[in-house]
Design an enzyme around this catalytic site. Structure first.
Site, PDB file in Angstrom:
ATOM      1  N   THR A 133       0.843  -1.195   0.000  1.00  0.00           N
ATOM      2  CA  THR A 133       0.000   0.000   0.000  1.00  0.00           C
ATOM      3  C   THR A 133       0.879   1.245   0.000  1.00  0.00           C
ATOM      4  OG1 THR A 133      -1.619  -1.214   1.323  1.00  0.00           O
ATOM      5  CG2 THR A 133      -1.843   1.184   1.282  1.00  0.00           C
ATOM      6  N   GLY A 177     -15.351  11.340   5.793  1.00  0.00           N
ATOM      7  CA  GLY A 177     -14.301  11.040   6.774  1.00  0.00           C
ATOM      8  C   GLY A 177     -13.265  12.141   6.806  1.00  0.00           C
ATOM      9  N   TYR A 192      -7.079  11.000   8.413  1.00  0.00           N
ATOM     10  CA  TYR A 192      -5.830  11.211   7.671  1.00  0.00           C
ATOM     11  C   TYR A 192      -6.073  11.412   6.165  1.00  0.00           C
ATOM     12  CZ  TYR A 192      -2.460   9.565  11.256  1.00  0.00           C
ATOM     13  OH  TYR A 192      -1.655   9.414  12.340  1.00  0.00           O
ATOM     14  N   ILE A 193      -6.684  10.394   5.550  1.00  0.00           N
ATOM     15  CA  ILE A 193      -6.794  10.416   4.087  1.00  0.00           C
ATOM     16  C   ILE A 193      -7.754  11.501   3.632  1.00  0.00           C
ATOM     17  CG2 ILE A 193      -7.545   9.081   2.066  1.00  0.00           C
ATOM     18  CD1 ILE A 193      -6.506   6.565   3.477  1.00  0.00           C
ATOM     19  N   ALA A 252     -13.253   7.787   2.838  1.00  0.00           N
ATOM     20  CA  ALA A 252     -12.019   7.534   3.606  1.00  0.00           C
ATOM     21  C   ALA A 252     -12.405   7.404   5.071  1.00  0.00           C
ATOM     22  CB  ALA A 252     -11.040   8.678   3.402  1.00  0.00           C
ATOM     23  N   HIS A 255      20.662  28.205  13.376  1.00  0.00           N
ATOM     24  CA  HIS A 255      19.840  29.379  13.125  1.00  0.00           C
ATOM     25  C   HIS A 255      19.989  29.800  11.669  1.00  0.00           C
ATOM     26  CE1 HIS A 255      17.894  33.235  13.818  1.00  0.00           C
ATOM     27  NE2 HIS A 255      18.879  33.805  13.154  1.00  0.00           N
TER      28      HIS A 255
HETATM   29  P1  FAD Z   1       0.734  -3.231   3.117  1.00  0.00           P
HETATM   30  O1  FAD Z   1       1.541  -2.069   2.713  1.00  0.00           O
HETATM   31  O2  FAD Z   1      -0.736  -3.151   2.941  1.00  0.00           O
HETATM   32  O3  FAD Z   1       1.284  -4.477   2.282  1.00  0.00           O
HETATM   33  C1  FAD Z   1       0.694  -5.730   2.332  1.00  0.00           C
HETATM   34  C2  FAD Z   1       1.022  -6.469   1.046  1.00  0.00           C
HETATM   35  O4  FAD Z   1       0.651  -7.839   1.179  1.00  0.00           O
HETATM   36  C3  FAD Z   1       0.276  -5.942  -0.168  1.00  0.00           C
HETATM   37  O5  FAD Z   1       1.197  -5.569  -1.170  1.00  0.00           O
HETATM   38  C4  FAD Z   1      -0.595  -7.119  -0.611  1.00  0.00           C
HETATM   39  O6  FAD Z   1      -0.718  -7.198  -2.023  1.00  0.00           O
HETATM   40  C5  FAD Z   1       0.179  -8.311  -0.063  1.00  0.00           C
HETATM   41  N1  FAD Z   1      -0.645  -9.483   0.210  1.00  0.00           N
HETATM   42  C6  FAD Z   1      -1.724  -9.552   1.038  1.00  0.00           C
HETATM   43  N2  FAD Z   1      -2.206 -10.798   1.069  1.00  0.00           N
HETATM   44  C7  FAD Z   1      -1.408 -11.549   0.249  1.00  0.00           C
HETATM   45  C8  FAD Z   1      -1.399 -12.932  -0.149  1.00  0.00           C
HETATM   46  N3  FAD Z   1      -2.291 -13.805   0.328  1.00  0.00           N
HETATM   47  N4  FAD Z   1      -0.443 -13.356  -1.013  1.00  0.00           N
HETATM   48  C9  FAD Z   1       0.481 -12.470  -1.499  1.00  0.00           C
HETATM   49  N5  FAD Z   1       0.511 -11.172  -1.164  1.00  0.00           N
HETATM   50  C10 FAD Z   1      -0.414 -10.722  -0.304  1.00  0.00           C
HETATM   51  N6  FAD Z   1       1.450   5.462   6.638  1.00  0.00           N
HETATM   52  C11 FAD Z   1       2.428   6.267   7.085  1.00  0.00           C
HETATM   53  O7  FAD Z   1       3.196   5.876   7.977  1.00  0.00           O
HETATM   54  N7  FAD Z   1       2.622   7.524   6.559  1.00  0.00           N
HETATM   55  C12 FAD Z   1       1.829   8.009   5.567  1.00  0.00           C
HETATM   56  O8  FAD Z   1       2.034   9.138   5.114  1.00  0.00           O
HETATM   57  C13 FAD Z   1       0.792   7.174   5.076  1.00  0.00           C
HETATM   58  N8  FAD Z   1      -0.006   7.605   4.083  1.00  0.00           N
HETATM   59  C14 FAD Z   1      -0.972   6.772   3.602  1.00  0.00           C
HETATM   60  C15 FAD Z   1      -1.794   7.240   2.580  1.00  0.00           C
HETATM   61  C16 FAD Z   1      -2.790   6.443   2.066  1.00  0.00           C
HETATM   62  C17 FAD Z   1      -3.659   6.961   0.948  1.00  0.00           C
HETATM   63  C18 FAD Z   1      -2.975   5.122   2.593  1.00  0.00           C
HETATM   64  C19 FAD Z   1      -4.036   4.235   2.025  1.00  0.00           C
HETATM   65  C20 FAD Z   1      -2.171   4.649   3.617  1.00  0.00           C
HETATM   66  C21 FAD Z   1      -1.161   5.465   4.132  1.00  0.00           C
HETATM   67  N9  FAD Z   1      -0.343   5.046   5.175  1.00  0.00           N
HETATM   68  C22 FAD Z   1       0.632   5.879   5.647  1.00  0.00           C
HETATM   69  C23 FAD Z   1      -0.487   3.708   5.781  1.00  0.00           C
HETATM   70  C24 FAD Z   1       0.580   2.725   5.218  1.00  0.00           C
HETATM   71  O9  FAD Z   1       0.447   2.647   3.820  1.00  0.00           O
HETATM   72  C25 FAD Z   1       0.410   1.371   5.857  1.00  0.00           C
HETATM   73  O10 FAD Z   1       0.455   1.488   7.261  1.00  0.00           O
HETATM   74  C26 FAD Z   1       1.510   0.417   5.420  1.00  0.00           C
HETATM   75  O11 FAD Z   1       1.544   0.257   4.026  1.00  0.00           O
HETATM   76  C27 FAD Z   1       1.318  -0.948   6.079  1.00  0.00           C
HETATM   77  O12 FAD Z   1       2.331  -1.809   5.685  1.00  0.00           O
HETATM   78  P2  FAD Z   1       2.122  -3.396   5.690  1.00  0.00           P
HETATM   79  O13 FAD Z   1       3.412  -3.980   5.226  1.00  0.00           O
HETATM   80  O14 FAD Z   1       1.564  -3.826   6.979  1.00  0.00           O
HETATM   81  O15 FAD Z   1       0.968  -3.686   4.613  1.00  0.00           O
HETATM   82  P1  NAD Z   2      -8.938   7.476   9.719  1.00  0.00           P
HETATM   83  O1  NAD Z   2      -9.230   6.478  10.759  1.00  0.00           O
HETATM   84  O2  NAD Z   2      -7.738   8.335   9.843  1.00  0.00           O
HETATM   85  O3  NAD Z   2     -10.183   8.467   9.560  1.00  0.00           O
HETATM   86  C1  NAD Z   2     -11.471   7.996   9.300  1.00  0.00           C
HETATM   87  C2  NAD Z   2     -12.457   9.095   9.671  1.00  0.00           C
HETATM   88  O4  NAD Z   2     -13.716   8.759   9.136  1.00  0.00           O
HETATM   89  C3  NAD Z   2     -12.623   9.269  11.176  1.00  0.00           C
HETATM   90  O5  NAD Z   2     -12.490  10.628  11.503  1.00  0.00           O
HETATM   91  C4  NAD Z   2     -14.028   8.741  11.442  1.00  0.00           C
HETATM   92  O6  NAD Z   2     -14.651   9.392  12.528  1.00  0.00           O
HETATM   93  C5  NAD Z   2     -14.708   9.042  10.134  1.00  0.00           C
HETATM   94  N1  NAD Z   2     -15.858   8.186   9.811  1.00  0.00           N
HETATM   95  C6  NAD Z   2     -15.976   6.848   9.991  1.00  0.00           C
HETATM   96  N2  NAD Z   2     -17.162   6.410   9.503  1.00  0.00           N
HETATM   97  C7  NAD Z   2     -17.798   7.494   8.996  1.00  0.00           C
HETATM   98  C8  NAD Z   2     -19.045   7.698   8.344  1.00  0.00           C
HETATM   99  N3  NAD Z   2     -19.863   6.675   8.083  1.00  0.00           N
HETATM  100  N4  NAD Z   2     -19.382   8.955   7.974  1.00  0.00           N
HETATM  101  C9  NAD Z   2     -18.530  10.003   8.215  1.00  0.00           C
HETATM  102  N5  NAD Z   2     -17.344   9.858   8.829  1.00  0.00           N
HETATM  103  C10 NAD Z   2     -16.981   8.633   9.200  1.00  0.00           C
HETATM  104  O7  NAD Z   2      -8.932   6.632   8.346  1.00  0.00           O
HETATM  105  P2  NAD Z   2      -8.421   7.013   6.892  1.00  0.00           P
HETATM  106  O8  NAD Z   2      -8.351   8.474   6.700  1.00  0.00           O
HETATM  107  O9  NAD Z   2      -9.258   6.203   5.972  1.00  0.00           O
HETATM  108  O10 NAD Z   2      -6.960   6.421   6.886  1.00  0.00           O
HETATM  109  C11 NAD Z   2      -6.759   5.018   7.113  1.00  0.00           C
HETATM  110  C12 NAD Z   2      -5.459   4.764   7.803  1.00  0.00           C
HETATM  111  O11 NAD Z   2      -4.376   4.963   6.893  1.00  0.00           O
HETATM  112  C13 NAD Z   2      -5.159   5.727   8.963  1.00  0.00           C
HETATM  113  O12 NAD Z   2      -5.738   5.306  10.157  1.00  0.00           O
HETATM  114  C14 NAD Z   2      -3.679   5.667   9.034  1.00  0.00           C
HETATM  115  O13 NAD Z   2      -3.313   4.550   9.781  1.00  0.00           O
HETATM  116  C15 NAD Z   2      -3.263   5.476   7.580  1.00  0.00           C
HETATM  117  N6  NAD Z   2      -2.834   6.781   6.968  1.00  0.00           N
HETATM  118  C16 NAD Z   2      -1.801   7.454   7.538  1.00  0.00           C
HETATM  119  C17 NAD Z   2      -1.379   8.641   6.984  1.00  0.00           C
HETATM  120  C18 NAD Z   2      -0.219   9.368   7.615  1.00  0.00           C
HETATM  121  O14 NAD Z   2       0.477   8.757   8.426  1.00  0.00           O
HETATM  122  N7  NAD Z   2       0.020  10.637   7.282  1.00  0.00           N
HETATM  123  C19 NAD Z   2      -2.011   9.175   5.875  1.00  0.00           C
HETATM  124  C20 NAD Z   2      -3.078   8.459   5.317  1.00  0.00           C
HETATM  125  C21 NAD Z   2      -3.477   7.265   5.885  1.00  0.00           C
END
Ligand code: FAD
Ligand code: NAD
Length: 465
Positions: free
Chosen positions: A42, A183, A186-187, A270, A444
């Site tokens: 992801t 939502g 974060y996202i 989100a 600074h």
């Molecule tokens: P993942 O990154 O989800 O990886 C899991 C992998 O396992 C996937 O590639 C999947 O294809 C593979 N997989 C699953 N099941 C199988 C299977 N059975 N066989 C083979 N492969 C499989 N986090 C931050 O810290 N900072 C951020 O700025 C941030 N921004 C984000 C923005 C968005 C839009 C999103 C959606 C998430 C963001 N996150 C951020 C969260 C972050 O992406 C996740 O916390 C992180 O990727 C988790 O890592 P992971 O290795 O646990 O899983």
């Molecule tokens: P989130 O948990 O950050 O926010 C979800 C929001 O949706 C909450 O404020 C919640 O109250 C609201 N919500 C839930 N159900 C709702 C509904 N039916 N109607 C209206 N509001 C509702 O989740 P996200 O933004 O989807 O992000 C998912 C995860 O991805 C985060 O928890 C974080 O772990 C990761 N992420 C991290 C970063 C970063 O580190 N900068 C950036 C993006 C995502």
């Protein structure tokens, strides 16, 4: 059917899985990693990296738009325009470079990477279905589950048509005229703000009473003010009911129980993410669960011997740096080192405008934990570097024990404060006291001077305020 054995088999090539595999390879452990999608998971493909690329492009575009209206700096441009298809190609280039980099690092560490879907047969056997339905069976001594998480869908507003997830929102070709974001987490806010800066009219619907409800209100106040300034419409304490009959508006129940519609060309849902625990035979292991997550101890061991789990599938905070830290630790434990996952803090950064950072305890959390603490903040309005960056909003705050001045938390809000998170985390991990930070020379003019000044202020003798 092909069959072979390995010492460590990793399912999932996201930041948790690929870091575990690289470190294991470095330590000489025979390692196989199975990934059904793209390496990087992801984070690199549809999360952290692409979202920060889009946010950067949106910031630059907004800045240029202001220059087209003239600016205090004396810069002006005739007009601003953006070709979002090109922006997306640029973002895709970064993703390709980074996922290619991960592939090279795995190769360099001697990790065998298999593209395919892994299915657990038992704690020591996994079956992999690859391209063309080829199947192979791999036996392993250690099985590491790093399957990550997926976007939560609202059952009454499934993805498709105008309803999109972050994945689609990260690859725009044109900006929608009207975007509704469900939502304000974060996202929702990171991407909602980016889309607003790209020219969309953005409305955010949030079930709770504040934006970023998981964060301290002193920090989120600044984001709420900024959202207002940017012209993002907020509907707090509201719930979405679904699309209207014409599929061109979101039906919303307001805080007072009234119903209204928000017209939308796109609806970004989100509302959180769920751990990926189904579809690969996990249930057959009958592991202990912690709610929807796989239960692990402080070494990321599951309830079955030599079956390990890391990253989003193991719980909050679902952040890439937590997954990576756990992955590195697992490899070292398997190699025989004594390690435990007991960080002093896991930093949280929100890349909104302004950015937020929380590391360790807030004053409220310290109080709730029964600690007697002092806290002090230093505003960026008194920081020279902030002024030169045309940004004087926000602050750095420190929380420390009253008795021995041990620092237990840092919070910051403001432009580019994400980069201060390293200093905050280091100070907590190294057990710094207010005096340590207050007497460290900070260059600074930098935003970091606010860190030193916050510590000095907590000691009662800030210099620049
Ligand atoms: P993942 O990154 O989800 O990886 C899991 C992998 O396992 C996937 O590639 C999947 O294809 C593979 N997989 C699953 N099941 C199988 C299977 N059975 N066989 C083979 N492969 C499989 N986090 C931050 O810290 N900072 C951020 O700025 C941030 N921004 C984000 C923005 C968005 C839009 C999103 C959606 C998430 C963001 N996150 C951020 C969260 C972050 O992406 C996740 O916390 C992180 O990727 C988790 O890592 P992971 O290795 O646990 O899983
Ligand atoms: P989130 O948990 O950050 O926010 C979800 C929001 O949706 C909450 O404020 C919640 O109250 C609201 N919500 C839930 N159900 C709702 C509904 N039916 N109607 C209206 N509001 C509702 O989740 P996200 O933004 O989807 O992000 C998912 C995860 O991805 C985060 O928890 C974080 O772990 C990761 N992420 C991290 C970063 C970063 O580190 N900068 C950036 C993006 C995502």
């Amino acid at each position: 059917m092909n069959a072979h054995t390995t010492t460590l088999l990793v399912i999932g090539g996201g930041p948790g899985g690929y870091v575990a595999a690289i470190r294991a390879g470095q330590l000489g452990i025979a390692t196989t990693l199975v990934e059904s999608g793209n390496l990087g998971g992801t984070c690199l493909n549809v999360g952290c990296i692409p979202s920060k690329a889009l946010i950067h492009a949106a910031d630059e575009f907004e800045k240029t738009t202001h220059f087209a209206d003239g600016s205090a700096l004396g810069i002006s441009v005739p007009s601003a325009s953006i070709d979002l298809a090109q922006t997306t190609r640029w973002k895709d280039g970064i993703v390709t470079r980074m996922t290619g980099g991960v592939a090279s690092l795995l190769k360099k560490s001697g990790v065998q990477v298999i593209k395919g879907h892994a299915r657990i047969i038992d704690g020591k056997t996994v079956e992999i279905t690859g391209d063309g339905e080829s199947v192979q069976r791999i036996g392993c001594q250690h099985l590491l589950l790093a399957t990550g998480s997926y976007t939560t869908e609202l059952p009454f507003m499934p993805f498709g048509g105008r309803v999109i997830s972050a994945t689609e929102a990260l690859s725009p070709t044109v900006a929608p005229q009207r975007m509704v974001v469900v939502g304000a987490g974060y996202i929702g806010l990171e991407l909602g703000i980016a889309y607003r800066k790209l020219g969309a009219h953005v409305s955010v619907v949030e079930a709770k009473d504040s934006v970023l409800p998981a964060y301290d209100v002193d920090l989120t106040k600044a984001v709420a003010t900024s959202l207002k300034g940017l012209g993002v419409e907020l509907h707090l304490g509201c719930s979405v009911l679904g699309m209207n009959a014409g599929q061109d508006a979101v039906r919303v129940r307001g805080a007072n129980g009234d119903e209204f519609e928000l017209a939308a060309d796109q609806v970004l849902v989100a509302v959180g993410r769920r751990p990926r625990t189904q579809g690969f035979g996990l249930e057959g292991l009958m592991l202990d669960m912690a709610g929807q997550f796989i239960k692990v101890d402080d070494q990321c061991r599951t309830s079955m011997r030599d079956v390990w789990a890391i990253g989003d599938v193991t719980g909050e905070p679902m952040l890439a740096h937590r997954a990576m830290a756990q992955g590195e630790m697992i490899a070292e434990i398997i190699a025989g080192k004594k390690r435990h996952f007991m960080p002093a803090a896991i930093p949280a950064v929100c890349f909104t405008d302004p950015e937020l950072v929380v590391v360790g305890l807030t004053p409220q959390e310290a109080k709730a934990a029964g600690m007697d603490c002092i806290d002090a903040l230093f505003p960026f309005s008194a920081n020279g570097r902030s002024m030169t960056l045309e940004s004087k909003d926000g602050f750095v705050r420190v929380v420390a024990r009253r008795d021995n001045h041990l620092i237990v938390g840092w919070q910051a809000v403001g432009k580019s404060v994400s980069e201060l998170s390293a200093a905050f985390s280091q100070s907590l991990e190294m057990g710094a006291r207010l005096e340590d930070i207050g007497s460290t020379i900070h260059a600074h003019p930098t935003l970091g001077e606010a860190i030193q000044e916050a510590a000095l202020r907590a000691l009662g003798h800030a210099l620049h305020i």
